[in-house]
Structure formats: C-alpha cells, structure tokens
Design a protein around this motif. Structure first.
Motif, short mmCIF file in Angstrom:
data_model
loop_
_atom_site.label_atom_id
_atom_site.label_comp_id
_atom_site.label_asym_id
_atom_site.label_seq_id
_atom_site.Cartn_x
_atom_site.Cartn_y
_atom_site.Cartn_z
N ARG A 1 0.84 -1.19 0.00
CA ARG A 1 0.00 0.00 0.00
C ARG A 1 0.87 1.23 0.00
O ARG A 1 1.83 1.34 0.76
N ARG A 2 0.54 2.19 -0.82
CA ARG A 2 1.30 3.42 -0.90
C ARG A 2 0.98 4.31 0.28
O ARG A 2 -0.18 4.65 0.53
N PRO A 3 1.98 4.70 1.07
CA PRO A 3 1.71 5.52 2.26
C PRO A 3 1.30 6.93 1.88
O PRO A 3 1.69 7.45 0.84
N LEU A 4 0.50 7.53 2.76
CA LEU A 4 0.14 8.92 2.55
C LEU A 4 1.35 9.80 2.75
O LEU A 4 2.23 9.51 3.56
N SER A 5 1.43 10.90 2.01
CA SER A 5 2.50 11.86 2.23
C SER A 5 2.27 12.60 3.53
O SER A 5 1.18 12.61 4.10
N ALA A 6 3.34 13.25 4.00
CA ALA A 6 3.22 14.03 5.24
C ALA A 6 2.20 15.14 5.09
O ALA A 6 1.45 15.42 6.01
N LEU A 7 2.15 15.78 3.92
CA LEU A 7 1.20 16.88 3.74
C LEU A 7 -0.23 16.36 3.74
O LEU A 7 -1.16 17.04 4.17
N ALA A 8 -0.43 15.12 3.25
CA ALA A 8 -1.77 14.54 3.31
C ALA A 8 -2.18 14.33 4.76
O ALA A 8 -3.34 14.54 5.13
N VAL A 9 -1.24 13.89 5.60
CA VAL A 9 -1.53 13.72 7.02
C VAL A 9 -1.90 15.05 7.65
O VAL A 9 -2.85 15.16 8.41
N ILE A 10 -1.13 16.10 7.30
CA ILE A 10 -1.44 17.44 7.81
C ILE A 10 -2.87 17.83 7.43
O ILE A 10 -3.65 18.29 8.25
N ALA B 1 11.41 11.77 8.73
CA ALA B 1 11.64 12.35 10.05
C ALA B 1 11.42 13.86 10.05
O ALA B 1 10.89 14.43 11.01
N VAL B 2 11.79 14.54 8.95
CA VAL B 2 11.57 15.98 8.86
C VAL B 2 10.09 16.26 8.66
O VAL B 2 9.51 17.16 9.30
N SER B 3 9.44 15.49 7.79
CA SER B 3 8.00 15.70 7.57
C SER B 3 7.22 15.47 8.85
O SER B 3 6.29 16.22 9.17
N SER B 4 7.59 14.43 9.61
CA SER B 4 6.87 14.12 10.84
C SER B 4 7.05 15.20 11.89
O SER B 4 6.21 15.34 12.79
N SER C 1 12.34 20.45 16.47
CA SER C 1 12.19 19.07 16.05
C SER C 1 12.78 18.83 14.66
O SER C 1 13.37 17.78 14.40
N ILE C 2 12.63 19.81 13.76
CA ILE C 2 13.21 19.67 12.43
C ILE C 2 14.73 19.59 12.53
O ILE C 2 15.37 18.75 11.90
N ARG C 3 15.32 20.46 13.34
CA ARG C 3 16.78 20.43 13.52
C ARG C 3 17.23 19.07 14.07
O ARG C 3 18.23 18.50 13.62
#
Length: 228
Positions: free
Chosen positions: A3-12, A75-78, A123-125
């Motif tokens: 299954r293709r995972p959702l992108s981070a922006l889709a989760v947002i 990790a950056v998207s999350s 968190s991004i850093r």
C-alpha cells in the motif's frame, strides 16, 4: 500488494480537516494557543502585484494527497505533525516569475501558535542527522536521497533552517529507483536547497528558487498580520 503511504502533507490536511480549522480561522495576536489562519494569510499576501519579479498566482489550503515534491525525509516531515502540535492551517502559495507561464514555485506555510512553532523548528533540527541517508516512496518506487544542513540563503524571520537534498549521481543505478529500499550510497552535491523560515507562529517552506526580496516581503506581511 504494497500500500502506498500517505505523504506528510496529506496527514497534515487530514488532521486539519478533522479539527475543522482550515480556511476560516480568525486572526489573533500570536500567543500560547492562538494562530494565524488560512483566510488571514490569503488576505495579507500580495495577490496580483509583483514582488522582486515574482507574482503570487494562487493561495489555497494545502490538501494534496500526493508525495512532497521534495521527496522529504519522513523524520523531517513528521516534525511538522504530532498529536500535540497540529497546524491550524496548511496553505500552499504558487509563485511564478513575471512573464513566465510554467507551473511556478510552491511555497507552503503552516500555522501554529508561536510556542508550538518554536518546538517544530527544534524538532526539524533534531531530525536532520537521521536524514543523512534515507529512502522515499515515490511513483511506486523507492528513491535514495540524503539531507545535508547548510547555511540559510535568507536573513529574515525569527528562525531559519536550511538543508540541501542530495540525489544519486546520474550514472548510479539507484538514480532510477528500486522496488525495495536501498542501502546508503554515493550522493551528488550540491543538491537543491529547502529553507524553513519561522515568522512568529507561521513556518514557511521555501524552495531555493525564491529570492531574498520575496521572502522579506512575505515575512513583513506575516508580522503585520499578527500585530493586527
């Protein structure tokens, strides 16, 4: 079948919609729990006027379910999403150089309280070292990349984080993708630069094609919007 995972922006987008917060948030001064919403961002941006040779051609809620064009490290998207730090709005701006007719440059702004925005940048850093080598799932294949912190090309905002996204060299077998995750390998410098600029509670992601003058203009507008 994988299954293709959702992108981070889709989760947002899903989190924002679930909270009923996209598009209609009123403006409050940034504080511990107050945010700048999509409607106010739309109002303050320079629609129909030129800024340093660019024009904002669209401002809309970021609702895409497609992978990030940056094929961002998970990790950056999350870092932009967590149960405790959900953005109240995710807004996509399309910038186009005056006189051009292409797709333009996508700039995405995420609205948080100022305290949460500071935590997101932290968190991004913290996530960047884990993205030195990573696999992204894109167009039904794994692609191998790496992120390298770099100096910000901008001197604006309250905080900035810049990194280069490196890809395999063209002659590398990994450049075409793989049906299975790939081990770390050579990556080509210098790569494309992405910069997150925090202005109060708004974190905006800029691609390297966006000039300093445009970022300065947007930063000033976000500050003015927050001050009422």
């Amino acid at each position: 079948m994988r299954r293709r995972p959702l992108s981070a922006l889709a989760v947002i987008a899903a989190l924002v919609l679930a909270a009923g917060l996209v598009g209609e948030n009123p403006l409050f001064g940034w504080g511990h729990g107050e945010t700048l919403g999509t409607a106010r961002i739309r109002e303050v941006l320079p629609r129909g006027t030129d800024v340093a040779g660019y024009r904002v051609v669209s401002v809309e809620p970021e609702l895409t379910d497609q992978p990030s064009p940056d094929r961002a490290c998970g990790a950056v998207s999350s870092a932009l999403t967590s149960p405790d730090r959900t953005p109240s709005a995710a807004t996509r701006l399309t910038l186009r150089a005056v006189g051009e007719t292409g797709h333009g440059e996508s700039v995405v702004s995420y609205s948080f309280s100022e305290d949460d925005a500071k935590s997101v940048m932290k968190s991004i850093r913290a996530a960047l070292p884990s993205c030195a080598h990573y696999n992204a799932w894109y167009a039904d294949l794994y692609t191998r990349h790496g992120l390298r912190p770099t100096l910000s090309p901008y001197r604006v905002g309250d905080d900035r984080i810049s990194y280069r996204r490196l890809d395999p060299p063209p002659e590398d077998n990994a450049s075409g993708g793989s049906p299975v995750p790939m081990a770390p390998g050579p990556l080509q410098e210098p790569g494309r630069t992405t910069t997150f600029v925090r202005t109060g509670g708004v974190i905006t992601r800029y691609p390297d094609a966006v000039p300093q003058a445009v970022v300065e203009d947007f930063t000033d507008r976000f500050h003015r919007a927050a001050s009422g």
